[in-house]
Design a protein around this motif. Structure first.
Motif, PDB file in Angstrom:
ATOM      1  N   MET A   1      -5.942 -21.535  -5.147  1.00 33.14           N
ATOM      2  CA  MET A   1      -6.460 -21.586  -6.517  1.00 33.14           C
ATOM      3  C   MET A   1      -5.558 -20.840  -7.494  1.00 33.14           C
ATOM      4  O   MET A   1      -5.686 -20.982  -8.704  1.00 33.14           O
ATOM      5  CB  MET A   1      -7.850 -20.940  -6.582  1.00 33.14           C
TER       6      MET A   1
ATOM      7  N   PRO B   1     -21.398  11.389   1.326  1.00 38.43           N
ATOM      8  CA  PRO B   1     -19.938  11.293   1.333  1.00 38.43           C
ATOM      9  C   PRO B   1     -19.230  12.638   1.232  1.00 38.43           C
ATOM     10  O   PRO B   1     -18.054  12.745   1.584  1.00 38.43           O
ATOM     11  CB  PRO B   1     -19.625  10.417   0.108  1.00 38.43           C
ATOM     12  N   ALA B   2     -19.933  13.677   0.776  1.00 37.33           N
ATOM     13  CA  ALA B   2     -19.263  14.958   0.585  1.00 37.33           C
ATOM     14  C   ALA B   2     -19.314  15.828   1.843  1.00 37.33           C
ATOM     15  O   ALA B   2     -18.795  16.935   1.845  1.00 37.33           O
ATOM     16  CB  ALA B   2     -19.905  15.705  -0.582  1.00 37.33           C
ATOM     17  N   ARG B   3     -19.961  15.354   2.904  1.00 39.22           N
ATOM     18  CA  ARG B   3     -20.145  16.188   4.088  1.00 39.22           C
ATOM     19  C   ARG B   3     -19.509  15.556   5.319  1.00 39.22           C
ATOM     20  O   ARG B   3     -19.264  14.351   5.340  1.00 39.22           O
ATOM     21  CB  ARG B   3     -21.639  16.378   4.355  1.00 39.22           C
TER      22      ARG B   3
ATOM     23  N   GLY C   1     -24.057   3.947   1.724  1.00 38.56           N
ATOM     24  CA  GLY C   1     -24.829   4.929   0.972  1.00 38.56           C
ATOM     25  C   GLY C   1     -25.701   5.811   1.830  1.00 38.56           C
ATOM     26  O   GLY C   1     -26.314   6.749   1.347  1.00 38.56           O
TER      27      GLY C   1
ATOM     28  N   ARG D   1     -16.423   8.355   4.974  1.00 40.69           N
ATOM     29  CA  ARG D   1     -15.551   7.284   4.475  1.00 40.69           C
ATOM     30  C   ARG D   1     -14.503   6.874   5.496  1.00 40.69           C
ATOM     31  O   ARG D   1     -13.878   5.827   5.359  1.00 40.69           O
ATOM     32  CB  ARG D   1     -14.886   7.692   3.156  1.00 40.69           C
TER      33      ARG D   1
ATOM     34  N   GLU E   1       0.869  -1.186   0.000  1.00 40.07           N
ATOM     35  CA  GLU E   1       0.000   0.000   0.000  1.00 40.07           C
ATOM     36  C   GLU E   1       0.893   1.219   0.000  1.00 40.07           C
ATOM     37  O   GLU E   1       1.251   1.743   1.052  1.00 40.07           O
ATOM     38  CB  GLU E   1      -0.895   0.014   1.234  1.00 40.07           C
ATOM     39  N   GLY E   2       1.255   1.670  -1.177  1.00 39.24           N
ATOM     40  CA  GLY E   2       2.175   2.805  -1.263  1.00 39.24           C
ATOM     41  C   GLY E   2       3.520   2.423  -0.637  1.00 39.24           C
ATOM     42  O   GLY E   2       4.119   1.415  -0.992  1.00 39.24           O
TER      43      GLY E   2
ATOM     44  N   ARG F   1      -4.075  -9.150  -8.332  1.00 39.05           N
ATOM     45  CA  ARG F   1      -2.778  -8.925  -8.949  1.00 39.05           C
ATOM     46  C   ARG F   1      -1.742  -8.298  -8.033  1.00 39.05           C
ATOM     47  O   ARG F   1      -0.552  -8.582  -8.119  1.00 39.05           O
ATOM     48  CB  ARG F   1      -2.944  -8.016 -10.175  1.00 39.05           C
TER      49      ARG F   1
ATOM     50  N   LEU G   1      -5.630 -17.502  -7.609  1.00 32.11           N
ATOM     51  CA  LEU G   1      -6.506 -16.431  -8.068  1.00 32.11           C
ATOM     52  C   LEU G   1      -6.352 -15.177  -7.225  1.00 32.11           C
ATOM     53  O   LEU G   1      -7.249 -14.334  -7.180  1.00 32.11           O
ATOM     54  CB  LEU G   1      -7.966 -16.881  -8.005  1.00 32.11           C
TER      55      LEU G   1
END
Lengths: 314, 585, 266
Positions: free
Chosen positions: B55, B359-361, B355, B405, B16-17, B60, B57
């Motif tokens: 498997m 998400p913008a507040r 939902g 989030r 992760e980075g 990536r 799977l």
């Protein structure tokens, strides 16, 4: 079948609306056809007489009906500019050239962008993908006419592979005509190749992330097996719609590029007719392009039904 | 005897980075030939990762840092891609969670099911076709020939999961990995798939690794269980042992039952009253198309009284959500009456915590919005009320500055409940409020509902497909099937003495109940007892408008059910049901 | 939250700002008067006195490119403002309320969008006549559908989300929901659409001016310079190269910004 008939009806309505709007718009322009033909020095009597003769005093719906009836027979009246020449004959000389140019660039776009787009998705993040990403971004930033000028400078003036301005009509010598048209076609095609490559790459990659791809791998498919056997069938669905837009863009691109390469096609006729206020010609060309666009969209709709079982009976 | 699968010291890492995240930390376990191993853990615990590594799977960007994976003694990680491909689909196969998206939408079912055979054998097309049909029959799809020619979107969720099983089993692999195969399915269908897996295991001797977050399902199907927590195996043993005497803290929390139900008298005055409610959607095809009507709710009458928790139970698509929308005034195509008591101000808590918050507040803005809408214009006052509400729902006042989030699912549900309470609501409608949460978080949120109910004398309409959850919370329940209430009554009455065939079917398919018997620890049911489920379909047919809603799936139907809708029968104590058998002949 | 380096946004933003500055300076100061002809300095190769050379009348190309970039930005910004404002409003209202009006507006939109935009712009110009303000009007109106479509699809996506339902249940009115609850979530999409719009506006204006149907003399324009340069392509290729390159870099800047914004959205 019912769906196709419904779409056909919508198509006809769309065409009627477009033709009426464009006809009405051109009727609103100050300075009518009689004035254009006789010039500023005409007396009011002369103008009135010509107006009556040309039927310009009739109400708009009536004139539209007359015009439409003519248009359906392929009769768009006479050009204002070239007296005695019918619009139809002007168009019939130019149309094959433009169609040829469009088909040539469509072939170039399809032949290059499909394999390239798939390859970029297959090797995403590798050098090929990164290189193509940069190149396509550049290609989309070049105005098509400037691209035409670069091609003229490189292939025409420097390498002398063609003689700018020395166009041969397809009826005289098809091979010579094609070898000239290859360059304007390239100028039209290059930015569109870039668009399609990016779109296809994005479409394939977004499909690659879906659950059914994992299922396909779990059955023992190879990378190529998944790509060609499963992903491509799904990824091509949005690309087909995109192609409808690309074809419209080809027509738009050829308007400008014909000017750069002095190709006597519909685009050049349109520009000169707009400059000369030769409205019957402009109207006819608008109707042609509208019909072409609407028909292409219709064809794409049908193709879409064929590719995607989910919309078939919906 | 050599185990089928042997995993030693396996570690899987996601970069992760700059830093990295260890999804699996030095896990070791084995899978014996022909056993069913359950793997349980919550989302993000890494429970699926080792199976995906087995498997080949893995996503990536995932990286196997250390360890080995042996299949029949061969080291898989040392194999070439081609060698591993030969095992996949032939020796080991997998079934996934989402039957809706796990099949290729533009390929016919027959081709997809037969694909493994085409890849791994040289059988002629005709032979493959025959085996495909046979495989589809084996998973209980009677009309196999026709299904071969269909596309996935034409099948129901349960049928698609059967197709997934058929395509996994067609090569008779020795190992089947099932990753949350029943999670996306309704109760009854879930039971069918479990029975199917058991049947496959019994008849073919296939080893199954069954991965799930659902303890009850694991308990029902597996003989041995691994509990995975934060990338590690914290407990391992026979299912019986682990469930009866869990040793690790996390396992204990996982097994801990839901909060006990509070007594509810259900004698208060009505807060919500629905009478003969019909709800429909208008459908129109295109701009000039004909108007159509799609009925979703039919003849529903229901009363919720002050201070009770009324449970509404039904599978997905039964009209639960439409019912909520209609009560809340979000949907106005209805006939009949919806009466909400003055001052009840009904509010809603939604299923999907992702939902339900803007998400913008910031959380503070979101919680202040109800106050602004109530006309409280003093900013300080609003901030004070928000801070005290955050505390009340068990969060810190500093949450006001965070964005949705940054919060976990449970925290988001707390905020949603808080926002509803800030509207000063007396009637809370909760639509599957815990279904998207992990088991341990579920019980916390249920406890919060129970506390709010106790402290504020709230009336709650609790909608869920999960019978265990409903029973732990609700005093009274209504069972709804395809838009009609088929049974209603006090929770204990309905659970102890179900009267409608649909209720019986639902209760019989509750995983925990079936595995452990009614009293929670009774004898396991005999092998094959669940096969009655296999014949049922979840493909919904066009129903006769005048007949019984449950006609096409009912095991107890008779000819007259087709065209006569039964009236409700009263069993006393408010326990009613709608079935022909309740009525005088 | 970690921030991934957004290479496209940084480079594109820098490129755009540099050229914006270049164009702004051109409004108040240029090395020479863009219209001053010098018969002693016709078609000069780029040199210290004329970094981009001179044209067939001996005018300084750098000065003309600076002033032309100003027109380019002016037209692009006005166009996007018109298209963006009306498009957002139409898209938000039709998307939120739906129904027959929405159906009709969107059908009309689809028809407009399926046409090559340059053709529509040409029709407009043949109706209104060429010139800077007519181009702005024509392109601005033509950009309304693409904005409307993007905003509409965002509004429809959010309209069905639970937080919007929740706001409706709490009694928030439609306008409050559209502007305070939904549109803040569509910011990045609208910005992306604006960047793509800039991109298209620059290309369209250049093409129209090249065809002598856009900005008319004496107003400066890069597209027009290119059409004049075409006759001197062999003697003075720099006459075409510098205005062409300027257009490419401006467009590239905007397209990299839009790509960077798209990366943020995902």
């Amino acid at each position: 079948m019912k769906l196709i008939i419904r779409k056909l009806i919508t198509l006809i309505i769309t065409l009627l609306v477009i033709s009426f709007l464009s006809f009405a718009a051109f009727s609103l322009i100050p300075g009518d056809a009689a004035l254009t033909r006789l010039g500023q020095d005409a007396t009011p009597q002369q103008l009135a007489a010509l107006r009556a003769e040309m039927g310009l005093d009739d109400p708009l719906p009536e004139r539209y009906a007359d015009w439409l009836a003519g248009a359906l027979r392929g009769d768009f009246g006479e050009s204002y500019r070239y007296e005695g020449t019918t619009v139809a004959s002007l168009l019939s000389q130019r149309l094959p050239v433009t169609v040829l140019l469009a088909v040539l660039s469509l072939i170039m776009i399809t032949a290059v962008s499909l394999p390239l787009g798939i390859a970029c998705a297959r090797y995403s993040g590798k050098w090929l993908d990164i290189l193509v990403n940069q190149l396509t971004q550049l290609a989309m930033a070049i105005p098509p006419f400037f691209l035409g000028m670069i091609l003229t400078y490189v292939f025409g003036l420097t390498l002398r592979w063609f003689q700018p301005g020395d166009f041969t009509q397809p009826s005289e010598d098809l091979a010579a005509c094609l070898s000239y048209l290859a360059f304007p076609a390239l100028a039209v095609a290059l930015p569109k190749i870039a668009m399609v490559v990016r779109f296809l790459r994005g479409s394939v990659l977004s499909e690659m992330g879906k659950d059914y791809v994992r299922t396909a791998f779990s059955k023992g498919n190879s990378e190529n097996g998944v790509l060609y056997g499963h992903v491509l069938g799904n990824a091509m669905i949005p690309v087909v719609t995109f192609f409808a837009m690309v074809i419209a863009e080809i027509l738009a691109g050829s308007i400008v590029v014909e000017q750069v390469f002095s190709v006597p096609g519909v685009g050049r006729l349109l520009i000169s007719s707009i400059s000369d206020r030769d409205y019957p010609v402009v109207q006819a060309i608008v109707l042609y392009v509208a019909a072409a666009t609407v028909l292409i969209n219709f064809a794409v709709d049908l193709l879409y039904q064929l590719l995607d079982p989910r919309v078939r009976e919906a | 005897m050599q185990p089928l699968v042997e995993i030693n010291n396996l570690s899987i890492r996601f970069p992760e980075g700059e830093s990295s995240f260890d999804a699996v930390k030095k896990i070791s376990f084995t899978v014996g030939a022909g056993e069913i191993l359950g793997v349980v853990g919550e989302s993000g615990s890494g429970k699926s990762m080792s199976a995906l590594a087995l498997m080949g799977l893995l996503p990536r960007d995932a990286e196997v840092v250390s360890g080995e994976i042996r299949f029949r003694g061969q080291d898989l990680l040392a194999m070439t891609d081609a060698e591993r491909r030969r095992l996949r689909g032939q020796e080991m196969a997998m079934v996934f969670q989402e039957p809706m998206t796990s099949l290729n939408p533009v390929m016919k079912i027959g081709k997809q099911v037969g694909e493994s055979l085409r890849l791994h054998t040289d059988l002629p097309a005709r032979e493959i076709r025959e085996r495909t049909v046979a495989a589809l029959r084996e998973v209980g799809l009677a009309d196999a020939e026709a299904i071969c020619e269909r596309y996935p979107h034409e099948l129901s969720g349960g049928m698609r999961q059967r197709v997934m099983l058929a395509q996994a089993m067609i090569t008779s692999p020795s190992l089947l990995i099932a990753d949350e195969p029943t999670t996306a399915l309704d109760c009854v269908v879930q039971a069918q798939i479990l029975e199917l897996l058991k049947k496959i295991h019994r008849e073919r001797g296939t080893a199954i690794v069954f991965i799930s977050h659902d303890l009850n399902v694991i308990r029902e199907i597996s003989s041995r269980v691994l509990v995975v927590w934060k990338g590690q195996i914290v407990e391992e043993g026979s299912t019986k042992e682990v469930f009866s005497s869990p040793r690790h803290e996390y396992t204990r929390r996982l097994i801990a039952s839901y909060p006990a139900r509070e007594p509810q008298d259900g004698k208060g005055k009505p807060v919500l009253r629905l009478r003969d409610l019909d709800v429909w959607y208008e459908t129109r095809r295109g701009l000039f198309g004909k108007k159509g009507k799609k009925q979703v709710i039919r003849g529903v009458s229901l009363t919720a009284r002050e201070g009770e928790i009324l449970g509404i139970v039904g599978e997905s698509g039964c009209g639960k959500s439409t019912l909520c929308k209609t009560i809340l005034g979000l949907h106005n195509r209805y006939a009949g009456t919806v009466e909400v008591a003055d001052g009840a101000r009904p509010q809603m808590v939604f299923q999907d915590p992702a939902g339900s918050l803007n998400p913008a507040r910031t959380v503070g803005w979101i919680l202040e919005e109800p106050l602004r809408l109530r006309g409280i214009s003093d900013r300080e006052e609003r901030k004070r009320l928000v801070a005290s509400m955050l505390k009340e729902v068990g969060l810190d006042a500093s949450f006001a500055g965070r964005r949705p989030r940054e919060l976990s699912g449970g925290q988001r549900q707390r905020i949603s409940i808080g926002a509803a309470l800030l509207m000063d609501s007396r009637l809370l409608i909760a639509d599957e409020p815990v279904s998207a949460l992990d088991v341990t978080v579920q019980s916390q949120i249920l406890a919060l509902f129970a506390r709010m109910h106790r402290e504020r004398k709230l009336t709650i309409l609790f909608i869920s497909h999960d019978l265990n959850v409903v029973r732990s919370l609700c005093g009274r329940i209504a069972v709804i099937y395809r838009g009609e209430i088929v049974e209603e009554g006090r929770a204990d009455d309905v659970y102890e003495h179900p009267a409608h065939p649909y209720t019986k079917l639902l209760l019989a398919s509750v995983a925990g109940r079936r595995a452990a018997g009614e009293d929670g620890r009774g004898p396991e049911r005999p092998e094959g007892a669940g096969e009655a489920f296999l014949g049922l379909t979840d493909q919904k047919t066009e129903r006769a408008p005048e007949g019984c809603v449950f006609f096409d799936r009912c095991p107890e139907r008779c000819a007259s059910c087709r065209d006569k809708r039964p009236d409700p029968t009263d069993l006393g104590g408010g326990h009613t049901f709608r079935c022909r058998r309740g009525q005088p002949a | 939250m970690k921030r991934k380096k957004n290479y496209s946004l940084t480079v594109g933003g820098t490129l755009t700002l540099v050229f914006l500055l270049f164009a702004l300076v051109g409004q108040v100061w240029t090395p020479y008067s863009p219209t001053a002809m010098d018969s002693t300095a016709v078609c000069l190769f780029p040199c210290a006195a004329h970094p981009m050379g001179t044209d067939n009348f001996g005018r300084d190309i750098l000065s003309r490119v600076m002033e032309g970039s100003g027109s380019t930005f002016f037209v692009a910004i006005c166009t996007v403002l018109i298209g963006g404002a009306f498009g957002t409003l139409i898209g938000a209202l039709t998307g939120y309320f739906g129904g027959r009006a929405d159906n009709l507006v969107m059908r009309f939109n689809d028809i407009l969008l399926s046409f090559p935009s340059i053709l529509l712009a040409l029709i407009f110009v043949s109706l209104l006549g060429p010139g800077r303000y007519n181009i702005i009007l024509a392109l601005g109106v033509l950009f309304i559908p693409s904005f409307a479509r993007i905003v509409r699809s965002e509004v429809i996506r959010f309209r069905e989300l639970d937080f919007v339902r929740s706001a409706r249940i709490m009694g928030a009115g439609p306008l409050r929901i559209i502007f305070f609850h939904i549109l803040p979530n569509a910011r990045v999409s609208i910005l992306t659409a604006a960047a793509i719009g800039f991109n298209n506006a620059v290309l369209a204006e250049a093409s129209m001016s090249y065809l002598s149907l856009g900005i008319q003399p004496p107003d400066p324009s890069l597209g027009r310079m290119l059409s004049e340069a075409q006759s001197y392509l062999f003697q003075a290729p720099w006459y075409a190269i510098f205005p062409g390159l300027t257009i490419i870099l401006i467009v590239l800047g905007f397209s990299m910004v839009s790509e960077g914004l798209r990366a943020i959205r995902e």
